[in-house]
Design a protein around this motif. Structure first.
Motif, PDB file in Angstrom:
ATOM      1  N   THR A 183       0.841  -1.195   0.000  1.00  0.00           N
ATOM      2  CA  THR A 183       0.000   0.000   0.000  1.00  0.00           C
ATOM      3  C   THR A 183       0.876   1.245   0.000  1.00  0.00           C
ATOM      4  N   PRO A 184       0.371   2.367  -0.513  1.00  0.00           N
ATOM      5  CA  PRO A 184       1.174   3.598  -0.539  1.00  0.00           C
ATOM      6  C   PRO A 184       1.669   3.963   0.859  1.00  0.00           C
ATOM      7  N   SER A 329      -9.931 -11.746  -8.222  1.00  0.00           N
ATOM      8  CA  SER A 329      -9.520 -11.805  -9.622  1.00  0.00           C
ATOM      9  C   SER A 329      -8.079 -11.333  -9.750  1.00  0.00           C
ATOM     10  N   ARG A 330      -7.479 -11.674 -10.900  1.00  0.00           N
ATOM     11  CA  ARG A 330      -6.106 -11.267 -11.175  1.00  0.00           C
ATOM     12  C   ARG A 330      -6.035 -10.696 -12.583  1.00  0.00           C
ATOM     13  N   LEU A 331      -5.309  -9.609 -12.703  1.00  0.00           N
ATOM     14  CA  LEU A 331      -5.127  -8.924 -13.970  1.00  0.00           C
ATOM     15  C   LEU A 331      -3.629  -8.797 -14.220  1.00  0.00           C
ATOM     16  N   PRO A 356     -11.638  -4.628  -0.608  1.00  0.00           N
ATOM     17  CA  PRO A 356     -10.177  -4.549  -0.414  1.00  0.00           C
ATOM     18  C   PRO A 356      -9.526  -5.920  -0.608  1.00  0.00           C
ATOM     19  N   ASP A 357      -8.335  -5.910  -1.133  1.00  0.00           N
ATOM     20  CA  ASP A 357      -7.565  -7.136  -1.342  1.00  0.00           C
ATOM     21  C   ASP A 357      -8.329  -8.162  -2.167  1.00  0.00           C
ATOM     22  N   SER A 358      -9.037  -7.695  -3.183  1.00  0.00           N
ATOM     23  CA  SER A 358      -9.804  -8.614  -4.027  1.00  0.00           C
ATOM     24  C   SER A 358      -9.250  -8.714  -5.447  1.00  0.00           C
ATOM     25  N   VAL A 359      -8.241  -7.883  -5.768  1.00  0.00           N
ATOM     26  CA  VAL A 359      -7.652  -7.894  -7.098  1.00  0.00           C
ATOM     27  C   VAL A 359      -6.135  -7.997  -6.962  1.00  0.00           C
ATOM     28  N   VAL A 360      -5.552  -8.908  -7.740  1.00  0.00           N
ATOM     29  CA  VAL A 360      -4.100  -9.057  -7.808  1.00  0.00           C
ATOM     30  C   VAL A 360      -3.628  -8.507  -9.150  1.00  0.00           C
ATOM     31  N   LEU A 361      -2.621  -7.647  -9.125  1.00  0.00           N
ATOM     32  CA  LEU A 361      -1.992  -7.196 -10.357  1.00  0.00           C
ATOM     33  C   LEU A 361      -0.706  -7.990 -10.525  1.00  0.00           C
ATOM     34  N   ALA A 362      -0.644  -8.841 -11.554  1.00  0.00           N
ATOM     35  CA  ALA A 362       0.511  -9.704 -11.802  1.00  0.00           C
ATOM     36  C   ALA A 362       1.416  -9.078 -12.855  1.00  0.00           C
ATOM     37  N   ILE A 378      -5.877  -1.097  -6.296  1.00  0.00           N
ATOM     38  CA  ILE A 378      -5.316  -2.442  -6.125  1.00  0.00           C
ATOM     39  C   ILE A 378      -4.213  -2.399  -5.069  1.00  0.00           C
ATOM     40  N   THR A 379      -4.217  -3.396  -4.180  1.00  0.00           N
ATOM     41  CA  THR A 379      -3.204  -3.457  -3.117  1.00  0.00           C
ATOM     42  C   THR A 379      -2.427  -4.773  -3.122  1.00  0.00           C
TER      43      THR A 379
END
Length: 393
Positions: A183-184, A329-331, A356-362, A378-379
């Protein structure tokens, strides 16, 4: 070093020395990616006469390594079947001395075949070929035989590949990456779970070179099932599960109802119920909604999570996670993702889960990817840059 495959060697029943082979392969990939120059000494006993491959004879030959193990400039990798490799920055004087010492104990023909000096990154392909040979994969490839370039495989070819998968060591194809929360202003990445996968295309290129599996979808699914079964069967072992933690597996849709997955489910530690995530490609889910819904409900009933794996915004648009009944999900990051603030970015944001914490950026390999993810809310991140930044456990 980026490699995280070594701790999961047990999942594939790896032979002694396989950890060194996998670590060497990862080091070669890193050297190529970074353009780092290294000298490589390779010793492969498979090229020696049978008498030379006996333990006492090999022990004498390996005495040439002792000087390398004592210097901080060289890194030595023990390989299966008594082989080894060593890397050193140029000019590689220590490697040259070891090469000459070992070659002096062999006849000219054996020395030319069994011990060699190579350069990275120029001769990376030759080093990786030696890794495959040490793992026994080269022999499996020869058993399968060549495939005409661009031709679809036939059933006999896939059957041969399936038999090769039973004996070939696939640890060099196993990938493991951490999914971390970042997170920032939040400091170092916080590991959440690890992602394990065998990349089907890599194994296809090794066992079925020149073969176009997209020309035979049914056989492609059969090949994928064989890979998934191999991964799942290896995981469902007491010694592997003893040290298991939160985990995600990239599987084909059919693997969720396979006997191997059901066995893994039965053996999965009670304390980790809810910590096993199965990643299914969004394109595969959209192609067979009924099978996807059945797999989703089965995983939920057994206390596991399902992740919808989207290659890009188009996959999210075709099958939004909310419509699929999936809250994770993952993007994959790429330069093709819509610019922040654009209508396309807002449309993509609307298709992603909002929790929160529902998307992964790969595929995160540069700071711009993290910045884009943060702006999109995205976190959770996964990729080379995250591996480099996270603390060593």
């Amino acid at each position: 070093m980026i490699l995280d495959e070594v701790p999961v060697l047990g999942a594939l029943g790896a032979p002694p020395g396989a950890a060194g082979a996998v670590a060497l392969a990862a080091t070669v990939r890193e050297a190529v990616a970074a353009g780092v120059e290294r000298r490589v000494l390779l010793f492969l006993p498979s090229h020696l006469a049978p008498a030379r491959r006996r333990p006492p004879a090999l022990a004498m030959l390996r005495e040439g390594l002792e000087g390398l193990r004592r210097t901080s400039r060289a890194r030595v990798f023990d390989l299966p079947r008594g082989g080894f490799a060593a890397l050193e920055p140029p000019p590689g004087h220590h490697l040259s001395e070891a090469h000459d010492a070992i070659a002096a104990m062999l006849d000219v023909r054996e020395a030319a075949q069994a011990v060699s000096l190579l350069r990275l990154p120029d001769q990376a392909a030759a080093v990786l070929a030696a890794v495959e040979e040490s793992l026994g994969l080269a022999a499996a490839v020869r058993a399968v035989g060549p495939s005409p370039a661009g031709r679809a495989p036939d059933g006999a070819g896939i059957a041969q590949a399936e038999r090769a998968l039973l004996s070939a060591d696939l640890t060099a194809f196993l990938r493991r990456r951490r999914v971390c929360r970042l997170t920032p202003g939040g400091g170092a990445p916080e590991p959440q779970w690890e992602d394990r996968r065998i990349v089907p295309d890599d194994v296809r290129d090794a066992l079925l070179p020149g073969c176009d599996l997209t020309a035979a979808p049914a056989l492609a699914r059969r090949f994928r099932r064989a890979l998934d079964r191999r991964l799942l069967a290896g995981l469902a072992r007491a010694e592997e599960l003893r040290d298991i933690g939160p985990l995600s597996l990239c599987l084909g849709l059919e693997a969720v109802t396979s006997a191997e997955f059901l066995r893994l489910d039965a053996l999965w530690p009670t304390a980790l119920r809810g910590a096993l995530t199965v990643a299914i490609a969004a394109e595969e889910a959209a192609a067979d909604p009924a099978a996807f819904a059945f797999a989703r409900d089965l995983l939920a009933a057994r206390g596991h999570r399902l992740l919808l794996d989207a290659a890009g915004p188009e996959a999210i648009a075709v099958l939004p996670p909310a419509r699929a009944g999936v809250d994770l999900s993952r993007l994959r990051w790429s330069e093709a993702l819509p610019p922040l603030g654009s209508p396309a970015a807002e449309e993509l944001r609307g298709g992603l889960p909002a929790k929160p914490d529902s998307v992964v950026l790969a595929g995160v390999d540069r700071p711009a990817a993290i910045a884009w993810g943060w702006e999109m809310g995205i976190t959770l991140f996964q990729g080379r840059l995250i591996e480099n930044r996270r603390p060593v456990p």
